[in-house]
Design an enzyme around this catalytic site. Structure first.
Site, PDB file in Angstrom:
ATOM      1  CE1 TYR A 281      16.094  29.849  51.730  1.00 20.68           C
ATOM      2  CE2 TYR A 281      17.586  31.714  51.593  1.00 20.68           C
ATOM      3  CZ  TYR A 281      16.389  31.169  52.008  1.00 20.68           C
ATOM      4  OH  TYR A 281      15.489  31.935  52.677  1.00 20.68           O
TER       5      TYR A 281
ATOM      6  CD  GLU B  61      12.997  28.229  49.552  1.00 19.54           C
ATOM      7  OE1 GLU B  61      12.119  28.711  50.260  1.00 19.54           O
ATOM      8  OE2 GLU B  61      13.383  28.733  48.483  1.00 19.54           O
TER       9      GLU B  61
ATOM     10  CG  ASP C 247       2.405  16.793  68.721  1.00 23.50           C
ATOM     11  OD1 ASP C 247       3.611  16.510  68.875  1.00 23.50           O
ATOM     12  OD2 ASP C 247       1.953  17.957  68.838  1.00 23.50           O
TER      13      ASP C 247
ATOM     14  CB  THR D 270      10.034  18.719  69.576  1.00 30.29           C
ATOM     15  OG1 THR D 270      10.044  17.808  70.674  1.00 30.29           O
ATOM     16  CG2 THR D 270       8.801  19.592  69.643  1.00 30.29           C
TER      17      THR D 270
ATOM     18  CE  LYS E 168       8.602  20.279  73.455  1.00 29.58           C
ATOM     19  NZ  LYS E 168       7.145  20.404  73.332  1.00 29.58           N
TER      20      LYS E 168
ATOM     21  NE  ARG F  65      14.114  25.580  71.164  1.00 26.55           N
ATOM     22  CZ  ARG F  65      13.854  25.108  72.371  1.00 26.55           C
ATOM     23  NH1 ARG F  65      14.813  24.796  73.204  1.00 26.55           N
ATOM     24  NH2 ARG F  65      12.619  24.908  72.770  1.00 26.55           N
TER      25      ARG F  65
END
Ligand SMILES: *Cc1c(COP(=O)(O)O)cnc(C)c1O
Length: 477
Positions: free
Chosen positions: A64, A66, A241, A270, A273, A279
């Site tokens: 973790y 964060e 974007d 992203t 792509k 991903r």
């Protein structure tokens, strides 16, 4: 490491998985076989390299972290700090950005981070200053309620879905359409090209807080310098974007006015792509917005995926090589060859062609809907997806278009002459397929007939071509 050694490493990993849940091992093997044997023209998909894929399968997933580098809400994040810093450094240097945030888990998450960063910067920060407090927890309940409503009262102008925009650019089924008052700009009805004067006119009238540029299905380049002029004129934030075309920016095919990074306040993307990574998503920002974007977690995101950030770093390192620039150029050359081949065979293309990585066929003159065309092509081993065309008469479900993209096949080494052959296969299938009328004799939108001969010939031609351009040459499972 040789590809043989990598193959046997993967074999071993899969046997370990098999021992726990054989169905998952089998599906993993089957997916590789499917990827290898289909002519993948889905514009949003690609093939990540084996090192990128391998990077995702590690214990970096178990931590973790964060917070941000050096400022975590959990102890013991030194390795995740390294991973995130390296990925961000590659992203900044590759794209020439002031700041890069590599935590978003997907493109949609990156857009949510960007939207809320803009809202924090332009709505929350001024409200806190107005009340003379430092944080939202210092506001009275009544003042918080006013601020909360103000968040929901902002305007966003983005490209319409049927012109090629994305759901996250303000459409009602998506949270972006629920959190903003939204308006969209389309394309010129004659040329189907972006009409910057019309965008400017709409922006002057609507006065959005955010102007979104970028697309999922527009087969042309965008002049981001012009979009920035429009944003500046109305005092809007320009958010680009580049989820679809980030690889073409990274590969220096889109430069100058076509490179969003020097022009936009924030750029989202992203990573899977045209950029050919794992991903995931990413936000690039100017200095002005960096601190706001940095609060993506906990604002919108939970713990970052350490293994995926690591894979982003590896993919970004790959994208900084001259080989990647050649790849990006080949993606565009191949799209051009695909479009030329289809035009020669009488296809109608939205905007008449392409100058990026995608081609949108308007299948009306083949007597088909997008859905019929997509299914007929799939029967013949060609994987595409149906897509709306501007002013689509069949709506977003059946559609009138088929979207094709070249990033994946180009990763396999397809050349412009291969794309000529692919365009013939597509044209053969679309020419032979016929719409099957409904029982009531009305034009059918879903069912179709396609001769077994055409299916067989096309599948054989595709298999032969794919055989000459193997995916992961030498890799066996
Ligand atoms: C694909 C895409 C997204 C969403 O990406 P996900 O990773 O699927 O969430 C966002 N914006 C645009 C323009 C896209 O094409």
């Amino acid at each position: 490491m040789t590809v043989e050694a990598l193959s046997s490493a993967y074999q071993t990993l899969l046997s370990a998985i098999e021992a726990v849940e054989p169905r998952i091992a089998a599906a993993t093997r089957a997916e590789l076989a499917d990827q290898r044997s289909s002519l993948k023209l889905i514009a949003s998909e690609n093939y990540a390299s084996l090192p990128v894929l391998a990077t995702m399968g590690t214990w970096l997933s178990d931590k973790y972290a964060e917070g941000t580098v050096g400022h975590r809400f959990y102890a013991g994040c030194q390795n995740l700090d390294t991973v995130e810093s390296v990925a961000a450094e590659h992203a900044r240097e590759l794209f020439g950005a002031d700041y890069a945030y590599v935590q978003p888990h997907s493109g949609i998450d990156a857009n949510l981070v960007a939207f809320w960063s803009i809202l924090a910067h332009h709505v929350e920060t001024p409200a806190l200053a107005e009340h003379g407090v430092k944080g939202v927890n210092d506001l009275s309940d009544a003042d918080w309620e006013v601020l909360r409503r103000r968040f929901g009262d902002q305007r966003l102008l983005g490209m319409s879905l049927d012109a090629g925009g994305h759901l996250t650019h303000g459409f009602r089924p998506n949270v972006s359409g629920k959190m903003f008052h939204q308006r969209s700009y389309g394309t010129d009805p004659e040329t189907q090209l972006l009409d910057y004067d019309a965008v400017a006119a709409s922006a002057r009238e609507f006065k959005p807080l955010i102007l979104v540029a970028g697309y999922s299905a527009y087969p042309r380049r965008v002049n981001f310098a012009k979009m920035r002029e429009i944003a500046d004129e109305v005092g809007a934030v320009l958010m680009v974007d580049m989820a679809h075309f980030a690889g073409l920016v990274a590969g220096k095919v889109f430069t100058g006015d076509e490179d969003p990074v020097p022009h936009a306040h924030l750029v989202t993307t992203t990573t899977h792509k045209s950029l050919r990574g794992p991903r995931g998503g990413m936000v690039l920002a100017t200095k002005e917005y960096a601190a706001d974007v940095d609060r993506g977690c906990p604002m919108v995101l939970g713990g970052p995926l350490g293994n995926v950030m690591a894979a982003k770093a590896v993919a970004l390192a790959e994208a900084r090589t001259p080989a990647f620039q050649d790849y990006a150029q080949a993606v565009v050359d191949n799209a051009q060859a695909l479009a030329d081949g289809l035009l020669r065979r009488g296809a109608t293309l939205v905007t008449g062609g392409t100058d990026n990585h995608l081609v949108l066929i308007d299948v009306r003159n083949f007597g088909l809907t997008g859905r019929q065309a997509e299914a007929a092509l799939l029967d013949a081993g060609i994987v595409t997806n149906r897509n709306a065309v501007p002013g689509d008469p069949n709506g977003a479900w059946y559609t009138t278009g088929v979207r094709l993209g070249t990033p994946a096949l180009t990763s396999r080494g397809f050349t412009t002459s291969d794309m000529g052959a692919v365009s013939d296969m597509i044209a053969d299938v679309l020419t032979s397929a016929t719409a099957r009328p409904t029982k009531e004799g009305k034009p059918g939108k879903a069912r179709y007939d396609l001769s077994a001969d055409v299916v067989e010939t096309t599948r054989a031609a595709a298999a032969e071509l794919l055989g000459t351009r193997p995916l992961y040459p030498g890799f066996t499972l």
